[in-house]
Design an enzyme around this catalytic site. Structure first.
Site, PDB file in Angstrom:
ATOM      1  N   GLU A   7     -48.261  63.794 -37.752  1.00  0.00           N
ATOM      2  CA  GLU A   7     -48.453  62.970 -38.815  1.00  0.00           C
ATOM      3  C   GLU A   7     -47.052  61.945 -38.479  1.00  0.00           C
ATOM      4  O   GLU A   7     -45.843  62.319 -38.802  1.00  0.00           O
ATOM      5  CB  GLU A   7     -48.250  63.304 -40.065  1.00  0.00           C
ATOM      6  CG  GLU A   7     -49.614  64.288 -40.436  1.00  0.00           C
ATOM      7  CD  GLU A   7     -50.849  63.390 -40.753  1.00  0.00           C
ATOM      8  OE1 GLU A   7     -50.954  62.282 -40.973  1.00  0.00           O
ATOM      9  OE2 GLU A   7     -51.905  64.168 -40.604  1.00  0.00           O
ATOM     10  N   LYS A  11     -40.349  75.023 -40.596  1.00  0.00           N
ATOM     11  CA  LYS A  11     -39.120  74.558 -40.231  1.00  0.00           C
ATOM     12  C   LYS A  11     -38.716  73.101 -41.348  1.00  0.00           C
ATOM     13  O   LYS A  11     -39.258  71.992 -40.733  1.00  0.00           O
ATOM     14  CB  LYS A  11     -38.663  74.214 -39.002  1.00  0.00           C
ATOM     15  CG  LYS A  11     -37.197  74.153 -38.712  1.00  0.00           C
ATOM     16  CD  LYS A  11     -36.710  73.181 -37.585  1.00  0.00           C
ATOM     17  CE  LYS A  11     -36.749  71.848 -37.719  1.00  0.00           C
ATOM     18  NZ  LYS A  11     -35.935  71.233 -38.529  1.00  0.00           N
ATOM     19  N   GLY A  52     -43.188  63.737 -38.941  1.00  0.00           N
ATOM     20  CA  GLY A  52     -41.938  63.185 -38.578  1.00  0.00           C
ATOM     21  C   GLY A  52     -42.068  61.680 -37.791  1.00  0.00           C
ATOM     22  O   GLY A  52     -43.077  61.235 -37.961  1.00  0.00           O
ATOM     23  N   SER A  53     -40.904  61.533 -36.751  1.00  0.00           N
ATOM     24  CA  SER A  53     -41.145  60.130 -35.948  1.00  0.00           C
ATOM     25  C   SER A  53     -42.161  60.360 -34.781  1.00  0.00           C
ATOM     26  O   SER A  53     -42.343  61.498 -34.379  1.00  0.00           O
ATOM     27  CB  SER A  53     -39.535  59.978 -35.771  1.00  0.00           C
ATOM     28  OG  SER A  53     -39.182  61.052 -34.848  1.00  0.00           O
ATOM     29  N   THR A  54     -42.404  59.321 -34.498  1.00  0.00           N
ATOM     30  CA  THR A  54     -43.228  59.218 -33.245  1.00  0.00           C
ATOM     31  C   THR A  54     -42.653  59.972 -32.032  1.00  0.00           C
ATOM     32  O   THR A  54     -43.226  60.832 -31.227  1.00  0.00           O
ATOM     33  CB  THR A  54     -43.920  57.851 -32.996  1.00  0.00           C
ATOM     34  OG1 THR A  54     -44.680  57.501 -34.032  1.00  0.00           O
ATOM     35  CG2 THR A  54     -44.607  57.651 -31.608  1.00  0.00           C
ATOM     36  N   GLU A  82     -40.056  50.784 -36.587  1.00  0.00           N
ATOM     37  CA  GLU A  82     -40.222  51.320 -37.858  1.00  0.00           C
ATOM     38  C   GLU A  82     -38.291  51.603 -38.313  1.00  0.00           C
ATOM     39  O   GLU A  82     -37.754  52.037 -37.754  1.00  0.00           O
ATOM     40  CB  GLU A  82     -40.666  52.850 -37.731  1.00  0.00           C
ATOM     41  CG  GLU A  82     -40.764  53.423 -39.090  1.00  0.00           C
ATOM     42  CD  GLU A  82     -41.406  54.823 -39.049  1.00  0.00           C
ATOM     43  OE1 GLU A  82     -40.816  55.728 -38.288  1.00  0.00           O
ATOM     44  OE2 GLU A  82     -41.953  55.240 -40.089  1.00  0.00           O
ATOM     45  N   THR A  98     -40.485  62.336 -31.890  1.00  0.00           N
ATOM     46  CA  THR A  98     -40.449  63.908 -32.015  1.00  0.00           C
ATOM     47  C   THR A  98     -41.963  64.265 -31.707  1.00  0.00           C
ATOM     48  O   THR A  98     -42.139  65.239 -31.356  1.00  0.00           O
ATOM     49  CB  THR A  98     -39.916  64.401 -33.044  1.00  0.00           C
ATOM     50  OG1 THR A  98     -38.607  63.667 -33.451  1.00  0.00           O
ATOM     51  CG2 THR A  98     -39.775  65.725 -33.155  1.00  0.00           C
ATOM     52  N   GLY A  99     -42.845  63.694 -32.306  1.00  0.00           N
ATOM     53  CA  GLY A  99     -44.234  63.950 -32.095  1.00  0.00           C
ATOM     54  C   GLY A  99     -44.551  64.163 -30.779  1.00  0.00           C
ATOM     55  O   GLY A  99     -45.269  65.194 -30.414  1.00  0.00           O
ATOM     56  N   CYS A 110     -43.324  56.332 -44.959  1.00  0.00           N
ATOM     57  CA  CYS A 110     -44.023  56.416 -43.530  1.00  0.00           C
ATOM     58  C   CYS A 110     -45.102  55.277 -43.649  1.00  0.00           C
ATOM     59  O   CYS A 110     -45.304  54.605 -42.874  1.00  0.00           O
ATOM     60  CB  CYS A 110     -44.990  57.539 -42.897  1.00  0.00           C
ATOM     61  SG  CYS A 110     -45.941  58.424 -44.201  1.00  0.00           S
TER      62      CYS A 110
HETATM   63  P1  NAD Z   1     -38.008  63.318 -37.030  1.00  0.00           P
HETATM   64  O1  NAD Z   1     -38.858  63.274 -35.951  1.00  0.00           O
HETATM   65  O2  NAD Z   1     -36.318  63.252 -36.488  1.00  0.00           O
HETATM   66  O3  NAD Z   1     -37.641  64.743 -37.697  1.00  0.00           O
HETATM   67  C1  NAD Z   1     -38.743  65.586 -38.072  1.00  0.00           C
HETATM   68  C2  NAD Z   1     -38.750  66.856 -37.889  1.00  0.00           C
HETATM   69  O4  NAD Z   1     -38.754  67.253 -36.524  1.00  0.00           O
HETATM   70  C3  NAD Z   1     -37.488  67.553 -38.460  1.00  0.00           C
HETATM   71  O5  NAD Z   1     -37.600  68.899 -39.009  1.00  0.00           O
HETATM   72  C4  NAD Z   1     -36.651  67.651 -37.314  1.00  0.00           C
HETATM   73  O6  NAD Z   1     -35.497  68.617 -37.472  1.00  0.00           O
HETATM   74  C5  NAD Z   1     -37.749  68.039 -36.151  1.00  0.00           C
HETATM   75  N1  NAD Z   1     -37.124  67.667 -34.788  1.00  0.00           N
HETATM   76  C6  NAD Z   1     -36.403  66.433 -34.570  1.00  0.00           C
HETATM   77  N2  NAD Z   1     -36.001  66.620 -33.147  1.00  0.00           N
HETATM   78  C7  NAD Z   1     -36.851  67.674 -32.828  1.00  0.00           C
HETATM   79  C8  NAD Z   1     -36.846  68.198 -31.397  1.00  0.00           C
HETATM   80  N3  NAD Z   1     -36.225  67.725 -30.452  1.00  0.00           N
HETATM   81  N4  NAD Z   1     -37.799  69.239 -31.201  1.00  0.00           N
HETATM   82  C9  NAD Z   1     -38.288  69.886 -32.427  1.00  0.00           C
HETATM   83  N5  NAD Z   1     -38.209  69.144 -33.435  1.00  0.00           N
HETATM   84  C10 NAD Z   1     -37.268  68.207 -33.690  1.00  0.00           C
HETATM   85  O7  NAD Z   1     -38.406  62.693 -38.248  1.00  0.00           O
HETATM   86  P2  NAD Z   1     -37.437  62.228 -39.743  1.00  0.00           P
HETATM   87  O8  NAD Z   1     -36.274  61.377 -39.350  1.00  0.00           O
HETATM   88  O9  NAD Z   1     -37.024  63.590 -40.255  1.00  0.00           O
HETATM   89  O10 NAD Z   1     -38.504  61.548 -40.567  1.00  0.00           O
HETATM   90  C11 NAD Z   1     -38.851  60.266 -40.452  1.00  0.00           C
HETATM   91  C12 NAD Z   1     -40.063  60.006 -39.757  1.00  0.00           C
HETATM   92  O11 NAD Z   1     -41.458  60.596 -40.326  1.00  0.00           O
HETATM   93  C13 NAD Z   1     -40.595  58.554 -39.782  1.00  0.00           C
HETATM   94  O12 NAD Z   1     -40.978  58.264 -38.309  1.00  0.00           O
HETATM   95  C14 NAD Z   1     -41.700  58.613 -40.751  1.00  0.00           C
HETATM   96  O13 NAD Z   1     -42.622  57.725 -40.464  1.00  0.00           O
HETATM   97  C15 NAD Z   1     -42.223  60.144 -40.405  1.00  0.00           C
HETATM   98  N6  NAD Z   1     -43.108  60.273 -41.436  1.00  0.00           N
HETATM   99  C16 NAD Z   1     -44.588  60.544 -41.490  1.00  0.00           C
HETATM  100  C17 NAD Z   1     -45.458  60.921 -42.398  1.00  0.00           C
HETATM  101  C18 NAD Z   1     -46.960  60.800 -42.198  1.00  0.00           C
HETATM  102  O14 NAD Z   1     -47.779  61.195 -42.835  1.00  0.00           O
HETATM  103  N7  NAD Z   1     -47.358  59.937 -41.078  1.00  0.00           N
HETATM  104  C19 NAD Z   1     -44.858  61.112 -43.650  1.00  0.00           C
HETATM  105  C20 NAD Z   1     -43.333  61.208 -43.729  1.00  0.00           C
HETATM  106  C21 NAD Z   1     -42.731  60.969 -42.787  1.00  0.00           C
END
Ligand code: NAD
Length: 501
Positions: free
Chosen positions: A267, A191, A244-246, A401, A248-249, A302
């Site tokens: 990640e 996704k 993605g973000s912490t 962040e 959402t993780g 990130c």
């Molecule tokens: P995000 O967490 O908003 O979204 C990431 C993904 O999760 C997207 O596909 C989004 O649609 C999905 N998502 C969002 N909310 C969700 C939910 N409630 N349930 C399920 N899925 C959901 O992050 P972003 O804004 O797309 O990316 C930026 C973040 O990614 C920053 O925090 C950045 O540090 C992190 N990032 C980390 C790394 C790494 O390797 N550690 C690399 C790149 C980006």
């Protein structure tokens, strides 16, 4: 690689045919309810495409297709070398279409075309090739048993892997997951971020040509709270791998607990400290690294070096050098090959970054440089690189962040003090330090709580080394052979060799 000129890329952009459907079971299909999501070009605010907005029902179809493909053995049953060859073919096809991919990343993310062409794409191409080349050179284990038994420890694929990925490097972040997951025999459902699905849909269009059977690879564009959550909660997904973000993780760990206890690899975010000691061997090089560390990919990285710590004796001189480097980095048209900094991904993210800049001013930091939205007349979302001198670490711009081109700089006196400051964060992704003292380099890099430490450099990396963080920056590692650990399970088989059998 030819960089061409702006008119070449603008002309090419008018000829692009964008894939806007989901890719499920080897076919491009609309969302079952016909829903679409608008995808924009952040350099102008214009709509690029209306892309399928997948719902639970579409996710179910994709997971079922992946499960069928997995159980059939059409992929997992292939000789590892054969799977590797097909990843090599995929890598060659991305190379063939490199300009189209680079253009998609630039149009959809707002990143400079030069960065897409010289970094995102070559790294993605290398990722498929590297795992394709590696997989038939990895051996399993035989345990040291007595002579009346043989115990083998073999790696087996997990089954169906779901990957949920962000918008900052849409193809590359996904490729770091897709390549090791596929090459070890799994089937995958990806996704993309709702903001940036175009390059992964283009990737889907190459699967058949690369010899990757229907159902083995699927893409379900859609929103996080709907399609992302559906994957997180799915009882037939064996592993959820996320970047993605912490915040959402954390949700994905909850989804796993609420459903089938699927593996979750995260990640997440970062707030990387970048430390310059007064014996830094090359101040100009370090200053340039500090500037690039916060402006590369518009600061939407990130591992961005967003917390700069400079030792007292060189602070004023060093910050002048950083400012000179940053002044030369101006946001520009992402399709101009001379542009090194493009547009922020969307209006919401731009406003978030601008509100952090306001909070920096209100909380007592001194604005040294930048701080404004620029090029607003284009309709795009550009912010100039911004530097704050910070009186302490007790500011939101230092602790949170921002994911934009905003650098917080601070003075420090001693090694112990700066290690404590660097580690005083919920994050632990990257960290950098500059020193000519070998003992200090080792000592400090060991004490920094981070998954990646750079000494006398910043951002340097390669597919051969693991990438990931500690603390709330996540778990597990992308890249290198260690990534295969995430997508395989160990099986112990104990063979009784007793003569009486
Ligand atoms: P995000 O967490 O908003 O979204 C990431 C993904 O999760 C997207 O596909 C989004 O649609 C999905 N998502 C969002 N909310 C969700 C939910 N409630 N349930 C399920 N899925 C959901 O992050 P972003 O804004 O797309 O990316 C930026 C973040 O990614 C920053 O925090 C950045 O540090 C992190 N990032 C980390 C790394 C790494 O390797 N550690 C690399 C790149 C980006």
């Amino acid at each position: 690689m030819t960089l061409h000129d702006t008119s070449y890329w603008k002309n090419k952009a008018t000829q692009l045919s964008l894939q806007d459907k989901a890719y499920i079971d080897g076919k491009f299909v609309p969302a079952q309810d016909g829903g679409v999501l608008a995808v924009i070009d952040p350099s102008t605010g214009a709509t690029l495409a209306q892309v399928a907005d997948c719902q639970q029902a579409d996710v179910d179809l994709a997971v079922a297709a992946a499960r069928r493909a997995y159980e059939s053995g059409v992929w997992s049953g292939l000789h590892p070398r054969e799977r590797g060859q097909r990843l090599l073919a995929l890598s060659a096809l991305i190379q063939r279409d490199i300009e189209e991919f680079a253009l998609l990343e630039t149009l959809n993310v707002g990143k400079p075309i030069t960065e897409s062409l010289m970094f995102d794409l070559p790294e993605a191409i290398k990722t498929y090739a590297w795992y394709g080349e590696a997989i038939d050179k990895i051996y399993d284990e035989i345990a040291p048993t007595g002579s009346n038994a043989l115990a083998t420890v073999t790696r087996e694929p997990l089954g169906v892997i779901a990957a949920v990925v962000p918008w900052n490097y849409p193809l590359l972040m996904a490729s770091w997951k897709i390549a090791p997951a596929l090459v070890s025999g799994n089937c995958v459902v990806v996704k993309p971020s709702e903001l940036t699905p175009l390059s992964l849909l283009k990737l889907s269009s190459l699967m058949d040509e690369a010899g990757i059977p229907a159902g083995v690879f699927n893409v379900v564009p859609g929103t996080g709270p709907v399609a992302g959550q559906a994957l997180g909660l799915h009882n037939d997904v064996d592993c959820l791998t996320f970047t993605g973000s912490t915040a959402t993780g954390k949700r994905f760990m909850e989804y796993s607990g609420q459903s089938n206890l699927k593996r979750v690899w995260l990640e997440c975010g970062g707030k990387s400290p970048h430390i310059v000691f007064d014996d830094c061997p090359d101040l100009d090089k370090a200053a340039m690294a500090a500037a690039v560390g916060i402006t590369s990919n518009q600061g939407e990285v990130c591992i961005a070096g967003s917390r700069l710590y400079v030792q007292e004796g060189i602070y004023d001189d060093f910050m002048k050098r950083v400012s000179r480097c940053v002044q030369n980095i101006r946001p520009g048209d992402p399709l101009d090959p001379n542009t090194v900094m493009g547009a922020i991904v969307d209006e919401r993210q731009m406003n978030k970054v601008l509100s952090y800049i306001e909070s920096g001013k209100n909380e007592g930091a001194t604005l040294r440089l930048g701080g404004q939205r620029v090029r607003a007349e284009t309709g795009g979302y550009y912010i100039e690189p911004t530097i704050f001198d910070c009186p302490s670490d007790q500011l939101s711009i230092v602790n949170e962040e921002i994911f934009g081109p905003v650098l917080s700089a601070r003075r420090f006196n001693t090694e112990e003090e700066v290690i404590a400051c660097a580690n005083d964060s919920i994050y632990g992704l990257g960290a950098g330090l500059w020193t000519a003292n070998l003992g200090r380099a080792h000592r400090v890099s060991r004490k920094l709580r981070a998954g990646l430490v750079w000494v006398n450099c910043f951002f340097d990396s390669d597919i051969t080394v693991p990438f990931g963080g500690v603390k709330q920056s996540g778990s597990g590692r992308d890249k290198s052979l260690h990534a295969l650990d995430k997508y395989t399970d160990l099986k112990t088989s104990w063979f009784n060799l007793d003569a009486s059998n």
